[in-house]
Enzyme design. Structure first.
Site, PDB file in Angstrom:
ATOM      1  CB  CYS A 156      -0.928   0.089   1.600  1.00 35.17           C
ATOM      2  SG  CYS A 156      -1.814  -1.659   1.329  1.00 35.17           S
ATOM      3  CE  LYS A 212       6.866  -1.200 -11.481  1.00 32.65           C
ATOM      4  NZ  LYS A 212       6.772  -1.902 -12.722  1.00 32.65           N
TER       5      LYS A 212
HETATM    6  C1  F6R Z   1       6.054  -9.087 -13.912  1.00 33.33           C
HETATM    7  C2  F6R Z   1       6.900  -7.944 -12.403  1.00 33.33           C
HETATM    8  C3  F6R Z   1       6.843  -9.017 -11.222  1.00 33.33           C
HETATM    9  C4  F6R Z   1       8.400  -8.242 -10.321  1.00 33.33           C
HETATM   10  C5  F6R Z   1       8.451  -9.370  -8.923  1.00 33.33           C
HETATM   11  C6  F6R Z   1       9.593  -8.412  -8.398  1.00 33.33           C
HETATM   12  O1  F6R Z   1       6.135  -8.054 -14.529  1.00 33.33           O
HETATM   13  O2  F6R Z   1       6.490  -6.720 -12.434  1.00 33.33           O
HETATM   14  O3  F6R Z   1       6.541 -10.084 -11.277  1.00 33.33           O
HETATM   15  O4  F6R Z   1       9.025  -8.777 -11.223  1.00 33.33           O
HETATM   16  O5  F6R Z   1       7.410  -8.683  -8.216  1.00 33.33           O
HETATM   17  O6  F6R Z   1       9.385  -6.850  -8.131  1.00 33.33           O
HETATM   18  P1  F6R Z   1      10.918  -5.791  -7.804  1.00 33.33           P
HETATM   19  O7  F6R Z   1      11.823  -6.645  -9.171  1.00 33.33           O
HETATM   20  O8  F6R Z   1       9.905  -4.724  -7.510  1.00 33.33           O
HETATM   21  O9  F6R Z   1      12.005  -6.939  -6.495  1.00 33.33           O
END
Ligand code: F6R
Length: 605
Positions: free
Chosen positions: A2, A600
């Protein structure tokens, strides 16, 4: 996961809260809300299910404002997305308001206490339990200081959290406390603000204070106090945010995802520059350790970069174990780790809770950790022994694209340096990346061909992505992107495994994506394509030859990108996967920037 914001000032801050929330929209869009104090004894709340625009509409009809307030964008964990479950949560007397990111593991125990005190909950969230817990404490300790409130709450709760508390009896003061979820603040003359993301504070100052786990802060318009959960004064981490402010704008594109795919070549060139500026340090870091095992550690698409890295290490015949591990499994089923282990953590956000937990475990066993992180100043960036910037620039779309390309190339750099920790090796990687950036540009210029493929798959519900060797990592990314962006089921498989069972699912016309970027196994993969073609499936073939191969092209829908050699050709196919998923998503009418149920930055376990 969040997004949390707060501000307290000598002027009204309603607009500030909304502006800051806009930067955090990507962290959760199940609901949004703010609370403000504008005098009297009560805090007022406005909140609404759905993305931030819904809250803005509510505020248009029924505005609130004041000199102090807190705000939230939610990604639901406890309780469905709804107006009731949206944050902030208010105490029964409207004297305390709370927003929270993370999970309170023992919230059921606290419910018992609250119900025993005659309080009726109005939501299904763990956060509401916190507000009543504090309110009961304040009922007996009306003059409690920020330090006492934080101490009390920290004794009562277990879990991972970033919590912000506003109270009517001390309206100019806002309290933030952090444990395993990010929290940052700025404190200036006349205004202070808190946010889970540095990006939303930059408009106030580039000198940001980052709270460490187990720290809390009390902000007022005239200053701040940082202390630990026992109330002892403490020092936060100071970060100077020297990176450019990215305007959260689509710049003429229909979607952030499409804009970010178009930025893949420039992002890759920026990675080359970033790695070059860390080259001496990288050579020294690798040379300093007697490395007997390498573990690539990440989650989701970032973990596929680890898959590529570990397979590429076999191409390079590295005489050590190079593993690719998933953050969520690592802490609970760890491989053997010691001081001869190098962990390479890869993360766009730098805040992925599963990866952070794994890094902490590896460090506790003596491993050294090198990270490649996109968000400077993030937890992983600060946690590791050495951190190199992925330099992809801010990503807004929830499906990661430009950062993934850089993550893939980052793991191959590590392998190149482990094989030959020399300038020549670095130069060769740099040359390969620059050629790859040009190839990606060419692929993007052929978007129409890929959009045609999307039209051919958009009506299907299920598909496979096949690859062998290095191409398996491309298959993994294709499958995840199609699921996430187009809600089209796609199962990634080693091409050679298909005949051991899954072939039975193949039906006439089923789309099967076949990657031919790894020359070592090309002929083997072609055999697999012939097999599935014989069963009536529709292969979509992604090749990497100097010229189109008519024999292979005759087997299905064919797209040939440049022959860059391993590992570059396999990475070039990621752009095809990104564009194909994007166009399939458009045709299937999904929200490609903000797919349902996702956020994200996954800051909960
Ligand atoms: C796929 C995606 C997620 C991230 C994962 C890791 O498009 O965005 O699978 O790759 O949640 O996130 P980070 O790279 O921020 O550790």
């Amino acid at each position: 996961m969040c997004g949390i914001v707060a501000a307290t000032a000598t002027r009204n801050i309603g607009g500030d809260l909304i502006r800051m929330l806009r930067c955090l929209d990507y962290r959760g869009y199940d609901s949004a809300g703010i609370s403000t104090f504008s005098g009297g004894n009560a805090i007022e709340v406005r909140k609404k299910q759905g993305p931030l625009a819904g809250l803005e509409e509510v505020l248009g009809e029924s505005p609130i404002d004041g000199h102090a307030g807190i705000g939230h964008t939610r990604w639901a964990t406890h309780g469905v997305p709804s107006d009731e479950n949206a944050h902030p949560h208010l105490s029964e007397d409207c004297g305390v308001s709370i927003v929270h990111n993370g999970i309170i593991e023992n919230y059921r125990e606290l419910i018992t206490e609250i119900e025993a005190a005659g309080i009726k909950r109005v939501s299904e969230t763990d956060t509401e339990v916190l507000v009543h817990t504090i309110s009961l404490f304040l009922a007996k300790n009306g003059d409690a200081t920020a330090q006492q409130i934080v101490w009390y709450l920290s004794q009562k709760i277990r879990g991972a959290f970033a919590i912000v508390i506003q109270r009517a009896n001390k309206p100019e003061e806002i309290i933030g406390m952090r444990y395993q979820c990010p929290m940052n603040f700025v404190s200036l003359s006349g205004i202070a603000a808190i946010s889970s993301d540095i990006s939303s504070l930059i408009e106030y100052s580039r000198d940001i204070e980052v709270l460490k786990d187990g720290q809390a802060v009390a902000i007022t318009p005239n200053g701040h106090a940082v202390f630990d959960f026992n109330g002892t004064p403490s020092e936060s981490v100071k970060v100077h945010a020297d990176w450019p402010i990215d305007k959260v704008a689509k710049d003429g594109f229909d979607h952030f995802l499409r804009k970010e795919i178009s930025q893949e070549p420039e992002a890759l060139r920026a990675l080359v520059k970033s790695a070059r500026s860390s080259a001496d340090e990288l050579h020294a870091f690798i040379a300093a350790q007697d490395i007997k095992k390498v573990i690539f550690l990440a989650c989701g698409s970032a973990a596929f970069a680890g898959t590529l890295g570990s397979f590429y290490a076999r191409h390079k015949k590295l005489p050590i174990d190079v593993l690719s591990e998933i953050g969520s499994e690592f802490r609970y089923l760890p491989p053997y780790v010691d001081d001869k282990t190098l962990m390479v953590a890869v993360s766009q956000s730098g805040e992925t809770a599963d990866s952070i937990g794994a890094i902490e475990h590896a460090k506790s066993q003596g491993a050294r950790v090198l990270s490649f992180v996109n968000v400077v100043g993030s937890t992983i960036d600060r946690l590791c022994d050495m951190s190199v910037r992925l330099a992809a620039g801010p990503e807004v779309a929830v499906p990661s694209s430009k950062a993934v390309i850089n993550q893939f190339m980052a793991t191959t750099l590590v392998v190149e340096l482990l094989a030959d920790n020399s300038e020549a090796s670095f130069d060769a990687w740099e040359k390969g990346c620059l050629a790859l950036a040009d190839t990606i540009e060419n692929i993007i210029a052929r978007e129409d061909e890929i959009a045609d493929f999307a039209a051919k798959i958009a009506g299907h519900q299920s598909s496979f992505a096949l690859g062998r060797g290095l191409d398996f990592a491309s298959a993994l990314e294709m499958a995840l992107k199609l699921k996430e962006t187009a809600y089209l089921h796609c199962e990634p498989m080693f091409a050679g495994e298909f005949k051991h069972g899954s072939l039975s699912l193949v039906e006439y016309g089923m789309p099967i994506f076949c990657f031919l970027g790894d020359p070592a196994v090309r002929h083997k993969s072609i055999t697999a394509i012939e097999e599935i073609k014989a069963r009536g499936a529709h292969p979509f073939i992604f090749d990497a030859q100097d010229r189109d191969d008519p024999d292979v092209a005759a087997l299905g829908h064919y797209f040939n990108a440049a022959n860059l050699g391993p590992p570059y050709s396999s990475v070039a196919h990621l752009t095809v996967a990104h564009l194909l998923s994007y166009h399939a998503g458009l045709l299937r009418n999904t929200d490609v920037d903000r797919p349902r149920n996702l956020a994200k930055s996954v800051t909960v376990e």
